[in-house]
Scaffold this motif. Structure first.
Motif, PDB file in Angstrom:
ATOM      1  N   SER A  70     -11.889   6.619  32.840  1.00 38.28           N
ATOM      2  CA  SER A  70     -12.835   5.768  32.106  1.00 38.28           C
ATOM      3  C   SER A  70     -12.411   4.313  32.128  1.00 38.28           C
ATOM      4  O   SER A  70     -13.233   3.406  32.357  1.00 38.28           O
ATOM      5  N   LEU A  71     -11.121   4.077  31.895  1.00 41.20           N
ATOM      6  CA  LEU A  71     -10.610   2.705  31.897  1.00 41.20           C
ATOM      7  C   LEU A  71     -10.712   2.091  33.295  1.00 41.20           C
ATOM      8  O   LEU A  71     -11.087   0.916  33.450  1.00 41.20           O
ATOM      9  N   MET A  72     -10.413   2.886  34.343  1.00 39.84           N
ATOM     10  CA  MET A  72     -10.484   2.389  35.717  1.00 39.84           C
ATOM     11  C   MET A  72     -11.914   2.010  36.104  1.00 39.84           C
ATOM     12  O   MET A  72     -12.142   0.950  36.714  1.00 39.84           O
ATOM     13  N   GLN A  73     -12.880   2.849  35.743  1.00 36.11           N
ATOM     14  CA  GLN A  73     -14.270   2.562  36.086  1.00 36.11           C
ATOM     15  C   GLN A  73     -14.736   1.258  35.441  1.00 36.11           C
ATOM     16  O   GLN A  73     -15.393   0.429  36.082  1.00 36.11           O
ATOM     17  N   THR A  74     -14.355   1.059  34.186  1.00 33.47           N
ATOM     18  CA  THR A  74     -14.726  -0.173  33.486  1.00 33.47           C
ATOM     19  C   THR A  74     -14.104  -1.400  34.143  1.00 33.47           C
ATOM     20  O   THR A  74     -14.750  -2.451  34.302  1.00 33.47           O
ATOM     21  N   SER A  75     -12.846  -1.272  34.534  1.00 32.35           N
ATOM     22  CA  SER A  75     -12.135  -2.391  35.151  1.00 32.35           C
ATOM     23  C   SER A  75     -12.745  -2.783  36.496  1.00 32.35           C
ATOM     24  O   SER A  75     -12.957  -3.971  36.772  1.00 32.35           O
ATOM     25  N   ILE A  76     -13.038  -1.786  37.339  1.00 33.84           N
ATOM     26  CA  ILE A  76     -13.602  -2.077  38.670  1.00 33.84           C
ATOM     27  C   ILE A  76     -14.946  -2.784  38.532  1.00 33.84           C
ATOM     28  O   ILE A  76     -15.214  -3.781  39.220  1.00 33.84           O
ATOM     29  N   MET A  77     -15.801  -2.286  37.628  1.00 31.22           N
ATOM     30  CA  MET A  77     -17.131  -2.871  37.478  1.00 31.22           C
ATOM     31  C   MET A  77     -17.088  -4.283  36.912  1.00 31.22           C
ATOM     32  O   MET A  77     -18.060  -5.040  37.045  1.00 31.22           O
ATOM     33  N   ALA A  78     -15.970  -4.672  36.303  1.00 33.12           N
ATOM     34  CA  ALA A  78     -15.831  -6.036  35.799  1.00 33.12           C
ATOM     35  C   ALA A  78     -15.544  -7.025  36.924  1.00 33.12           C
ATOM     36  O   ALA A  78     -15.745  -8.236  36.764  1.00 33.12           O
ATOM     37  N   PHE A  79     -15.091  -6.532  38.086  1.00 32.49           N
ATOM     38  CA  PHE A  79     -14.719  -7.409  39.192  1.00 32.49           C
ATOM     39  C   PHE A  79     -15.756  -7.462  40.324  1.00 32.49           C
ATOM     40  O   PHE A  79     -15.801  -8.458  41.057  1.00 32.49           O
ATOM     41  N   ILE A  80     -16.563  -6.428  40.482  1.00 29.15           N
ATOM     42  CA  ILE A  80     -17.518  -6.407  41.600  1.00 29.15           C
ATOM     43  C   ILE A  80     -18.936  -6.136  41.109  1.00 29.15           C
ATOM     44  O   ILE A  80     -19.145  -5.620  40.005  1.00 29.15           O
ATOM     45  N   LYS A  81     -19.891  -6.502  41.956  1.00 26.37           N
ATOM     46  CA  LYS A  81     -21.291  -6.197  41.676  1.00 26.37           C
ATOM     47  C   LYS A  81     -21.687  -4.979  42.500  1.00 26.37           C
ATOM     48  O   LYS A  81     -21.813  -5.053  43.722  1.00 26.37           O
ATOM     49  N   ALA A  82     -21.828  -3.853  41.830  1.00 29.18           N
ATOM     50  CA  ALA A  82     -22.192  -2.601  42.487  1.00 29.18           C
ATOM     51  C   ALA A  82     -22.817  -1.659  41.465  1.00 29.18           C
ATOM     52  O   ALA A  82     -22.707  -1.886  40.254  1.00 29.18           O
ATOM     53  N   GLU A  83     -23.442  -0.628  41.948  1.00 32.24           N
ATOM     54  CA  GLU A  83     -24.028   0.384  41.069  1.00 32.24           C
ATOM     55  C   GLU A  83     -22.911   1.137  40.347  1.00 32.24           C
ATOM     56  O   GLU A  83     -21.963   1.624  40.972  1.00 32.24           O
ATOM     57  N   TYR A 119      -8.808  11.850  32.114  1.00 33.32           N
ATOM     58  CA  TYR A 119     -10.124  11.383  31.690  1.00 33.32           C
ATOM     59  C   TYR A 119     -10.068   9.947  31.164  1.00 33.32           C
ATOM     60  O   TYR A 119     -10.888   9.096  31.529  1.00 33.32           O
ATOM     61  N   ASP A 120      -9.086   9.661  30.297  1.00 31.02           N
ATOM     62  CA  ASP A 120      -8.941   8.301  29.746  1.00 31.02           C
ATOM     63  C   ASP A 120      -8.654   7.293  30.855  1.00 31.02           C
ATOM     64  O   ASP A 120      -9.198   6.177  30.852  1.00 31.02           O
ATOM     65  N   PHE A 121      -7.794   7.714  31.794  1.00 27.21           N
ATOM     66  CA  PHE A 121      -7.450   6.824  32.911  1.00 27.21           C
ATOM     67  C   PHE A 121      -8.694   6.539  33.756  1.00 27.21           C
ATOM     68  O   PHE A 121      -8.937   5.393  34.167  1.00 27.21           O
ATOM     69  N   GLN A 139      -6.061  -3.996  38.307  1.00 31.79           N
ATOM     70  CA  GLN A 139      -6.169  -4.325  36.891  1.00 31.79           C
ATOM     71  C   GLN A 139      -6.356  -3.078  36.035  1.00 31.79           C
ATOM     72  O   GLN A 139      -5.821  -2.985  34.919  1.00 31.79           O
ATOM     73  N   GLY A 140      -7.089  -2.087  36.561  1.00 36.54           N
ATOM     74  CA  GLY A 140      -7.264  -0.829  35.845  1.00 36.54           C
ATOM     75  C   GLY A 140      -5.940  -0.106  35.656  1.00 36.54           C
ATOM     76  O   GLY A 140      -5.674   0.461  34.585  1.00 36.54           O
ATOM     77  N   ILE A 141      -5.076  -0.146  36.675  1.00 36.38           N
ATOM     78  CA  ILE A 141      -3.749   0.481  36.597  1.00 36.38           C
ATOM     79  C   ILE A 141      -2.881  -0.235  35.564  1.00 36.38           C
ATOM     80  O   ILE A 141      -2.237   0.389  34.712  1.00 36.38           O
ATOM     81  N   LEU A 142      -2.870  -1.563  35.631  1.00 40.53           N
ATOM     82  CA  LEU A 142      -2.055  -2.357  34.705  1.00 40.53           C
ATOM     83  C   LEU A 142      -2.530  -2.174  33.259  1.00 40.53           C
ATOM     84  O   LEU A 142      -1.702  -2.096  32.338  1.00 40.53           O
ATOM     85  N   SER A 143      -3.842  -2.126  33.072  1.00 39.11           N
ATOM     86  CA  SER A 143      -4.395  -1.961  31.726  1.00 39.11           C
ATOM     87  C   SER A 143      -3.985  -0.611  31.126  1.00 39.11           C
ATOM     88  O   SER A 143      -3.654  -0.516  29.932  1.00 39.11           O
ATOM     89  N   TYR A 144      -3.964   0.431  31.947  1.00 41.71           N
ATOM     90  CA  TYR A 144      -3.588   1.746  31.447  1.00 41.71           C
ATOM     91  C   TYR A 144      -2.097   1.780  31.101  1.00 41.71           C
ATOM     92  O   TYR A 144      -1.676   2.348  30.090  1.00 41.71           O
TER      93      TYR A 144
END
Length: 332
Positions: free
Chosen positions: A258-271, A254-256, A322-327
């Motif tokens: 949440s962190l991944m979703q935040t990271s992806i949305m910081a790099f792309i413009k999508a819903e 779950y933590d992984f 980046q989400g992987i590295l951040s975790y």
């Protein structure tokens, strides 16, 4: 003297007789007149009653004719109304049948490739090289080879493969091809770091079952499990990125996610569709934190255009890396 009296008497009697006759004739005439008047009045009455009866008969016959005419008019009106209702009902039925038929054809044509994909996934193993540029797509020379310095084994699970094509668009863009392209870009991003070792579940177009993917990750002592996929649905309206973890997992998924979703949305413009918990077989019973990334909807024409764009793919891969590295850094 006597004779004279007799004459007078005779004359008087004659006069009386004449007067009597006159009276009788007058009486007779009056009686005849009365009788005539009576007969005339009777005739008149009879005539009037006859006329009345005639008029009554004419009226009754006229009413009957009117009734007959009204009855025919009602029958004609009723018949016309029925015909009109039948015509309207027929038109409505044709419209409904046409609409349902059109929707059915559209629905079947849109899901048929994916039904075929599910069917093929049960057999698996075959290689489908149609619409695949092996000279470019499968070139992984830039990926860093495992070294003794690597401390973190990251397992990138490439979705679909072989006869399991995944979602297929009308212009024959296949999910399995895009899954591999994005996964290879993520591997290239991570290979820049000496302490990271990347393992891809597949590097060519072959089928792998969920159990085979999980076993490979376990055998490689993977620290993280990241499965990359595209999405598709029938309306063509859904879009956006979603990160999924196994429902009820207690391994940090779950933590992984949440962190991944935040990271992806910081790099792309999508819903941003956030994170969700599902019982997905490829995530079940994994010992390491495991997530399933739906990078976008190929069924949405606008999003399909983005997902096939090289620059967008690069930014998406950076967000995942980046989400992987951040975790990893958060767990140090």
């Amino acid at each position: 003297m006597t004779k004279k009296k007799t004459g007078n008497t005779t004359n008087k009697e004659g006069k009386k007789t004449t007067q009597t006759r006159k009276k009788q004739s007058t009486t007779t005439r009056s009686r005849e007149s009365q009788s005539r008047n009576t007969i005339t009045s009777t005739q008149n009455k009879n005539t009037k009653s006859g006329n009345t009866q005639t008029r009554t008969a004419k009226r009754s016959s006229g009413r009957k004719k009117l009734k007959k005419k009204k009855g025919l008019h009602r029958k004609k009106t009723s018949l016309r109304t029925r015909r009109l209702i039948a015509l309207v009902c027929t038109i409505l039925i044709l419209i409904v049948v046409g609409f349902i038929g059109k929707k059915t054809v559209s629905f079947v044509s849109s899901i048929w490739p994916n039904i075929e994909s599910v069917k093929n996934s049960l057999t698996g193993g075959k290689i489908d090289k149609t619409n695949v540029d092996t000279s470019d797509q499968y070139d992984i020379n830039d990926e860093k080879q495992p070294t003794l310095e690597a401390k973190h084994n990251i397992f990138i699970d490439v979705g679909c493969g072989g006869n399991e094509t995944g979602y297929v668009t009308k212009d024959n863009v296949k999910e399995k091809d895009l899954d591999l392209e994005i996964a290879k870009l993520v591997a290239k991003q991570l290979s820049k770091y000496d302490d990271v070792n990347v393992i891809l579940s597949r590097q060519e177009d072959v089928y792998m079952s969920a159990d085979e993917r999980k076993s490979l990750a376990e055998n490689q002592n993977a620290e993280l499990f990241v499965s990359i996929h595209m999405a598709g649905e029938n309306t063509g309206k859904a879009d956006g990125v979603e990160t999924i973890y196994y429902k009820g997992s207690q391994n940090g998924s779950y933590d992984f996610a949440s962190l991944m979703q935040t990271s992806i949305m910081a790099f792309i413009k999508a819903e941003n569709r956030g994170t969700s918990a599902y019982e997905m077989s490829v995530l079940k019973d994994n010992s390491m934190p495991s997530i399933y990334i739906q990078c976008g909807f190929l069924s949405n024409s606008a999003e399909k255009k983005k997902l096939t764009d090289k620059e967008y793919q690069q930014e998406l891969a950076k967000g995942i890396a980046q989400g992987i590295l951040s975790y990893i850094d958060a767990k140090k």
